[in-house]
Enzyme design. Structure first.
Site, mmCIF file in Angstrom:
data_model
loop_
_atom_site.group_PDB
_atom_site.id
_atom_site.type_symbol
_atom_site.label_atom_id
_atom_site.label_comp_id
_atom_site.label_asym_id
_atom_site.label_seq_id
_atom_site.Cartn_x
_atom_site.Cartn_y
_atom_site.Cartn_z
ATOM 1 N N GLU A 65 37.282 34.118 42.974
ATOM 2 C CA GLU A 65 37.218 35.576 42.897
ATOM 3 C C GLU A 65 35.784 36.024 42.639
ATOM 4 O OE1 GLU A 65 41.290 37.238 41.498
ATOM 5 O OE2 GLU A 65 40.202 36.590 39.733
ATOM 6 N N GLY A 75 38.678 44.642 41.667
ATOM 7 C CA GLY A 75 38.973 46.003 41.245
ATOM 8 C C GLY A 75 37.999 47.035 41.773
ATOM 9 N N ASN A 96 48.480 39.397 39.427
ATOM 10 C CA ASN A 96 47.921 39.433 38.070
ATOM 11 C C ASN A 96 47.983 40.883 37.605
ATOM 12 O OD1 ASN A 96 46.383 39.348 35.765
ATOM 13 N ND2 ASN A 96 44.448 38.904 36.822
ATOM 14 N N GLU A 153 37.480 38.261 33.730
ATOM 15 C CA GLU A 153 37.563 39.257 32.643
ATOM 16 C C GLU A 153 37.675 38.558 31.290
ATOM 17 O OE1 GLU A 153 40.792 41.505 34.319
ATOM 18 O OE2 GLU A 153 39.454 42.181 35.929
ATOM 19 N N HIS A 166 40.052 33.586 33.906
ATOM 20 C CA HIS A 166 39.768 34.780 34.714
ATOM 21 C C HIS A 166 38.418 35.366 34.296
ATOM 22 C CE1 HIS A 166 40.052 38.835 36.328
ATOM 23 N NE2 HIS A 166 40.953 38.351 37.171
ATOM 24 N N LYS A 201 47.400 42.101 34.765
ATOM 25 C CA LYS A 201 46.413 42.460 33.731
ATOM 26 C C LYS A 201 47.114 43.248 32.610
ATOM 27 C CE LYS A 201 42.895 42.052 37.236
ATOM 28 N NZ LYS A 201 41.587 42.467 37.770
ATOM 29 N N SER A 229 40.216 42.655 45.391
ATOM 30 C CA SER A 229 40.556 43.773 46.274
ATOM 31 C C SER A 229 41.381 43.349 47.490
ATOM 32 C CB SER A 229 39.294 44.539 46.688
ATOM 33 O OG SER A 229 38.666 45.105 45.545
HETATM 34 P P1 PGA Z 1 41.981 43.167 42.206
HETATM 35 O O1 PGA Z 1 41.965 42.043 41.029
HETATM 36 O O2 PGA Z 1 42.961 42.689 43.241
HETATM 37 O O3 PGA Z 1 42.449 44.430 41.510
HETATM 38 O O4 PGA Z 1 40.605 43.257 42.739
HETATM 39 C C1 PGA Z 1 42.015 40.677 41.328
HETATM 40 C C2 PGA Z 1 41.992 39.840 40.071
HETATM 41 O O5 PGA Z 1 41.220 40.168 39.149
HETATM 42 O O6 PGA Z 1 42.708 38.838 39.940
#
Ligand code: PGA
Length: 250
Positions: free
Chosen positions: A166, A172, A9, A96, A94, A11, A213
Site C-alpha cells: 500500500e 484514502g 479494512n 497508519e 498497517h 479502520k 484507493s
Molecule cells: P483506502 O485504504 O482504500 O481508503 O485508500 C486502504 C487501506 O488503508 O487499507
C-alpha cells in the site's frame, strides 16, 4: 495458482450495531461470489457480532491489529487468543499503525510470529511514503520492510502469509497507483525479496494485495496484473458497493 483475496479494512468505522446491520445487508451477495477469498476486518468491538452474523458463510473475519505478546500487563491491547474464536485473519503493520502508533519493523515481525502460532493468517502491510516515492526509494524501502517483517521465518510459515503493498500516498486520497506500476513494484519490491528469502516456489505461493484507493471501477485493472492477487480496501469496503468491487475482481 493463487486464490485472490479481497479484504475490507474498516479502520475506526462502524459500531457493534451498525457493523452487524451492514454485514447482514451484504452477506448473501458477497457469499455468492466464488473463486476469491473475501474478508471483512471490523473494529475490535464489532468483531464478535460480525463473526456471528457471518457464521456459515464463505466470508472471513479479520482484526486490524493485535499485540505481539501472548497475554499480560499491556493496558488497552488485544492478544491473539482473544481473536481466534472469531477471526481467521489479522492485518499487521498497517501504515497508519506505523505512523500514528509508532509500530516498528521489529514489532511487526513479532506480531506475525504470534499470529501464525495461533493459526491466524497475517495480512502484512508494507508501502512507501510520497517523499520516498518521489526520491526514487520505493523499491529499496519496501523490500527492506519485507525483509524485516519476514526475518527468521521458514518457508512453510511464510507461505501462510498475505502481504499488502500500500503506497501511503494512495491511501484514502483517491489517488490510486497506476496498476501496471503497482504490479511491477509488487514484483520487484515484494515478491523478489520473498524469493530471495524463501525460494521461488514459496514466493509464488504468497498472495500479495494492492491497497490504496481501490474502488469498484478500478479493481479490474489491478487484478489484470499477474503479480497482484487481490486488494486491501479501506473506504470502499464500508458501503454496499463493496459487493460490486469484489464481483469486479473475479
Ligand atoms: P483506502 O485504504 O482504500 O481508503 O485508500 C486502504 C487501506 O488503508 O487499507
Amino acid at each position: 495458482m493463487r486464490t485472490p483475496i479481497i479484504a475490507g479494512n474498516w479502520k475506526m468505522n462502524k459500531t457493534a450495531v451498525s457493523a452487524v446491520e451492514f454485514v447482514n445487508e451484504i452477506k448473501a451477495a458477497l457469499d455468492a461470489i466464488s473463486g476469491i477469498d473475501k474478508v471483512v476486518c471490523p473494529p475490535f468491538l464489532a468483531i464478535p457480532g460480525v463473526a456471528a452474523a457471518l457464521a456459515g458463510t464463505s466470508i472471513g473475519v479479520g482484526a486490524q491489529n493485535m499485540h505481539f505478546e501472548p497475554n499480560g500487563a499491556y493496558t488497552g491491547e488485544v492478544a491473539a487468543d482473544m481473536l481466534t474464536p472469531f477471526c481467521q485473519y489479522v492485518i499487521l503493520g498497517h501504515s497508519e499503525r506505523r505512523e500514528y502508533f509508532a509500530e516498528t519493523d521489529d514489532g511487526v515481525n513479532r506480531k506475525i510470529k504470534v499470529a501464525l502460532a495461533h493459526g491466524l493468517t497475517p495480512i502484512v502491510c508494507v508501502g512507501e511514503s510520497l517523499a520516498q516515492n518521489e526520491a526514487g526509494e520505493t523499491v529499496s524501502f519496501v523490500s527492506g520492510q519485507v525483509q524485516a517483517a519476514f526475518a527468521g521465518f521458514n518457508e512453510a510459515d511464510a507461505a501462510k502469509c498475505v502481504v499488502a503493498y500500500e503506497p501511503i500516498w494512495a491511501i484514502g486520497t483517491g489517488r490510486s497507483a497506476n496498476a501496471q506500476q503497482a504490479g511491477d513494484i509488487i514484483a520487484s519490491a515484494v515478491r523478489q525479496p520473498l524469493t530471495a528469502l524463501f525460494g521461488h516456489d514459496t514466493a509464488q505461493q504468497i498472495r500479495i494485495q494492492y491497497g490504496g484507493s481501490v474502488k469498484p471501477g478500478n479493481i479490474a485493472d489491478y487484478m489484470a496484473h499477474p503479480d497482484i492477487d487481490g486488494a486491501l480496501v479501506g473506504g470502499a469496503s464500508l458501503v454496499p458497493s463493496f459487493v460490486e468491487l469484489v464481483q469486479n475482481a473475479v
